[in-house]
Design a protein around this motif. Structure first.
Motif, mmCIF file in Angstrom:
data_model
loop_
_atom_site.group_PDB
_atom_site.id
_atom_site.type_symbol
_atom_site.label_atom_id
_atom_site.label_comp_id
_atom_site.label_asym_id
_atom_site.label_seq_id
_atom_site.Cartn_x
_atom_site.Cartn_y
_atom_site.Cartn_z
ATOM 1 N N ILE A 232 0.835 -1.210 0.000
ATOM 2 C CA ILE A 232 0.000 0.000 0.000
ATOM 3 C C ILE A 232 0.864 1.253 0.000
ATOM 4 N N ALA A 233 1.929 1.241 0.784
ATOM 5 C CA ALA A 233 2.827 2.399 0.822
ATOM 6 C C ALA A 233 3.508 2.614 -0.528
ATOM 7 N N LEU A 234 3.898 1.540 -1.200
ATOM 8 C CA LEU A 234 4.548 1.674 -2.509
ATOM 9 C C LEU A 234 3.572 2.148 -3.583
ATOM 10 N N GLU A 235 2.301 1.752 -3.482
ATOM 11 C CA GLU A 235 1.306 2.186 -4.466
ATOM 12 C C GLU A 235 1.034 3.684 -4.380
ATOM 13 N N ALA A 236 1.338 4.299 -3.240
ATOM 14 C CA ALA A 236 1.065 5.718 -3.044
ATOM 15 C C ALA A 236 2.017 6.617 -3.826
ATOM 16 N N SER A 237 3.167 6.121 -4.212
ATOM 17 C CA SER A 237 4.119 6.963 -4.936
ATOM 18 C C SER A 237 4.380 6.399 -6.326
ATOM 19 N N PRO A 238 4.522 7.264 -7.312
ATOM 20 C CA PRO A 238 4.801 6.792 -8.678
ATOM 21 C C PRO A 238 6.127 6.038 -8.779
ATOM 22 N N GLU A 239 7.107 6.413 -7.960
ATOM 23 C CA GLU A 239 8.407 5.748 -8.020
ATOM 24 C C GLU A 239 8.337 4.303 -7.523
ATOM 25 N N GLY A 240 7.432 4.028 -6.594
ATOM 26 C CA GLY A 240 7.331 2.694 -6.031
ATOM 27 C C GLY A 240 6.256 1.831 -6.655
ATOM 28 N N ILE B 129 3.394 -3.397 -7.992
ATOM 29 C CA ILE B 129 2.796 -4.300 -8.976
ATOM 30 C C ILE B 129 3.441 -5.674 -8.887
ATOM 31 N N LEU B 130 4.750 -5.717 -8.677
ATOM 32 C CA LEU B 130 5.436 -7.009 -8.549
ATOM 33 C C LEU B 130 5.015 -7.754 -7.288
ATOM 34 N N LEU B 131 4.622 -7.028 -6.248
ATOM 35 C CA LEU B 131 4.177 -7.665 -5.015
ATOM 36 C C LEU B 131 2.732 -8.148 -5.096
#
Length: 81
Positions: free
Chosen positions: A28-36, A41-43
C-alpha cells in the motif's frame, strides 16, 4: 512464501507471524508513490501485473518519436577545419 521467508529472516518468528500484514502495508505504501508503483505491482497478484503491462505507458527510456512531418530530415551541419 517469499514474504514469509523475508520477514522471518528480518524479524525472526514474530516476522513470520506478521509477514502477510507487513507485506500488505509495504504494498500500500509503494502504491502511493509513482516511483514505487512498479515494485507494488510485482508484489501483487499475477493478474495485476498482466493488466499493468497491457496498459502501461511507454518507458521513459524509450527513444521519443519524431514530431509529425519530420521523418528524420534534420539538417546536418559539418564543421570544416
Amino acid at each position: 512464501f517469499l514474504s514469509l521467508m523475508f520477514w522471518g529472516w528480518l524479524l525472526g518468528p514474530v516476522g513470520m507471524l506478521l509477514s502477510v500484514p507487513l507485506t500488505i502495508i509495504v504494498k500500500i505504501a509503494l502504491e502511493a508513490s509513482p516511483e514505487g508503483r512498479w515494485l507494488a505491482i510485482l508484489l501483487g497478484p499475477e493478474q495485476e501485473l498482466e493488466q499493468a503491462l497491457r496498459t502501461s505507458a511507454p518507458s521513459p527510456l524509450a527513444a521519443p518519436h519524431p514530431p509529425p512531418g519530420d521523418a528524420g530530415n534534420e539538417r546536418l551541419t559539418t564543421r570544416q577545419d
